[in-house]
Enzyme design. Structure first.
Site, short mmCIF file in Angstrom:
data_model
loop_
_atom_site.label_atom_id
_atom_site.label_comp_id
_atom_site.label_asym_id
_atom_site.label_seq_id
_atom_site.Cartn_x
_atom_site.Cartn_y
_atom_site.Cartn_z
N LYS A 77 14.18 5.74 5.91
CA LYS A 77 13.53 6.72 5.39
C LYS A 77 12.53 7.42 6.86
O LYS A 77 11.97 6.75 7.38
CB LYS A 77 12.46 6.19 4.33
CG LYS A 77 11.68 7.48 3.56
CD LYS A 77 10.93 6.91 2.55
CE LYS A 77 10.00 7.90 1.70
NZ LYS A 77 9.58 7.35 0.51
N SER A 100 8.93 5.03 -5.72
CA SER A 100 9.74 5.79 -4.63
C SER A 100 10.91 5.01 -4.29
O SER A 100 11.71 5.61 -3.60
CB SER A 100 9.04 6.24 -3.54
OG SER A 100 8.19 7.23 -4.03
N SER A 102 10.36 9.43 -3.74
CA SER A 102 10.45 10.32 -2.58
C SER A 102 11.46 9.76 -1.73
O SER A 102 11.71 10.37 -0.62
CB SER A 102 9.00 10.18 -1.68
OG SER A 102 8.49 8.99 -1.39
#
Length: 484
Positions: free
Chosen positions: A78, A180, A156
């Site tokens: 990420k 997330s 996210s």
């Protein structure tokens, strides 16, 4: 083809010299480059680094040095995790040119384990800080779900969920502050592991909430998540919040004994009462499948008198506004496209010390009460999300969202006695509890649905063992989207 192969399968192929680490890296990089844009999954492709790390893995393999199960295995991280010399944009236009000189600790530990970093993966801007109204709140555009590109991946960790689901990488690192890792896992049909707060160092990762942020893996299976967690967990002198504990999965005999004797806490109202029509039947079938593997179910539910969503919102808002105060008070905030997110950040600056401290006081109450819950059960079972993936263009706060898509809205509309464990994601994060999210089938609309298990602090070995047993008896984690 190496797409959709798991960590163990790829490791066996590397050790048997059916494929080299460099060949595997080339295949992965080519998939990411070709298919990543279809899902808006890739923030940056790290071709030179990946080939360099893969060549080092091949040298180690040629020496017979194959001690690490991650040696030569490619992955994505990420884009809130720093990677030396690569852009680390945090998914947001104000930081599009940001570059760090050192790897985040989790990335550095994977490098030492021989894993090959192939890409930085897309994310919602600033991990969703301030709140956002549309899935398009990302520098790379809305995360598109490999099962249906008109649907969202969830945030996210949007790129991490999509990249694993589409077979672009065998595993990815994501982060969770409140949902997330869980949401992309549920929406994309992959397995995600949120570790206990403090088990994994956050050094070199963007901070959203100092007291809530956690880094964990998303992968094809619980076994793969366990291999990754074993590599990244443990002490770090650069992060004073780390617990110093490490993670090791249970051996086969201990896992069998623990699974057979485990007590599953379950309420179920959050599925029966709140799940969307598309998701409900598959979720209930998944519960029954798990009941056949771990038959000891007991009643367990969260306390009904604590406002979990409001507590989490206050803590995240106050801490993120402090972290990003310079951005919020400056001119560059307007580079971010989501009006609700910008307004949320500005409003967060006005959270009072009284409100923050009250949320933290209630948080202490919650932690004490969760200890009481785990006296009567070993883990708590609930839905990962009670709805399938939402349409890309759907406003995330819209009244027209299907049942189950907004837990906070639905919980407010349902009497407390029928809410069950609908607040488990914010409550689990506030209490720092580990969770594992795993697919349990497809909804009536053909989209993935998944369950979650939450345990007391540092119960990851049991969580992994239960889901490994489930995944040995079912094939849901092997399902592939037709578009991939």
């Amino acid at each position: 083809m190496t797409a959709f192969a798991g960590v163990a399968e790829l490791g066996e192929a590397l050790r048997a010299k059916r494929v080299s680490a460099v060949e595997l890296a080339h295949e992965t990089l080519d998939r990411l480059e070709k298919n990543g844009p279809r899902y808006n999954a890739v923030a940056s492709l790290l071709r030179a680094r990946a080939l360099r790390e893969a060549a080092a893995a091949d040298r180690a393999l040629s020496r017979g040095d194959a001690g690490s199960p991650l040696l030569g295995i490619p992955y994505g991280a990420k884009d809130l995790l720093a990677a030396r010399g690569a852009p680390t944009t945090w998914g947001a236009a104000p930081y599009r040119k940001q570059v760090f000189r050192a790897d985040a600790t989790a990335v550095a530990k994977l490098r030492r384990a021989g894993a090959v970093l192939a890409a930085k993966l897309a994310m919602v801007e600033l991990a969703g800080g301030g709140g956002y109204r549309y899935a398009s709140a990302s520098l790379q555009g809305p995360g598109r779900n490999p099962w249906d590109t008109s649907r969202w991946t969830g945030g996210s960790s949007s790129g991490s969920g999509a990249a694993v689901a589409a077979g672009l990488v065998p595993f990815a690192l994501g982060s969770e502050t409140s949902g997330s890792i869980g949401t992309p896992s549920a929406y994309c049909g992959v397995t995600g592991l949120r570790p206990t707060y403090g088990l994994v160092s956050r050094h070199g990762a963007m901070a959203l909430s100092w007291t809530l942020d956690k880094i964990g893996p998303l992968a094809r299976s619980a076994s793969d998540c366990a291999v990754v967690l074993a590599a990244i967990a443990g002490p770090d002198a650069h992060d004073a919040t780390t617990s110093g504990k490490r993670f090791r999965p249970l051996d086969a005999e201990a896992a069998r004994e623990r699974v057979e004797s485990a007590r599953i806490g379950y309420a179920g109202e959050e599925i029966v009462e709140l799940a969307s029509p598309a998701a409900r039947d598959a979720l209930l079938r998944g519960v029954e499948e798990l009941r056949r593997i771990v038959p000891r179910f007991v009643d367990a539910r969260l306390p009904e008198d604590l406002p979990y969503a409001a507590m989490a919102g206050t803590v995240i808002g106050a801490e993120s506004a402090t972290i990003f105060a310079e951005l919020i008070e400056g001119d560059r905030l307007d580079e971010m496209p989501d009006a609700r997110q910008k307004a949320g950040f500005r409003a967060a600056l006005r959270i009072t010390a009284r409100d923050y401290l009250q949320a933290m006081r209630l948080r202490s109450v919650l932690i004490a009460r969760t200890r009481e819950i785990f006296r009567d059960c070993d883990v708590i079972l609930s839905a990962g999300r009670t709805a399938t993936a939402t349409p890309i263009e759907q406003a995330l706060d819209a009244a027209t969202l299907p049942p189950g898509a907004s837990a906070a809205r639905d919980a407010a509309a349902v009497p407390a006695r029928r809410r069950g464990n609908v607040g488990l994601i914010p409550a689990g994060n506030l209490a720092g509890l580990p969770a594992i999210f795993f697919p349990c089938g497809l909804g009536s609309d053909g989209l993935p649905v998944g369950l979650q298990l939450v345990g007391p602090p540092f119960s990851e070995p049991l969580l992994v063992a239960i889901v490994e047993a489930y995944q040995r008896e079912t094939e849901h984690h092997r399902a592939r989207p037709a578009s991939a």
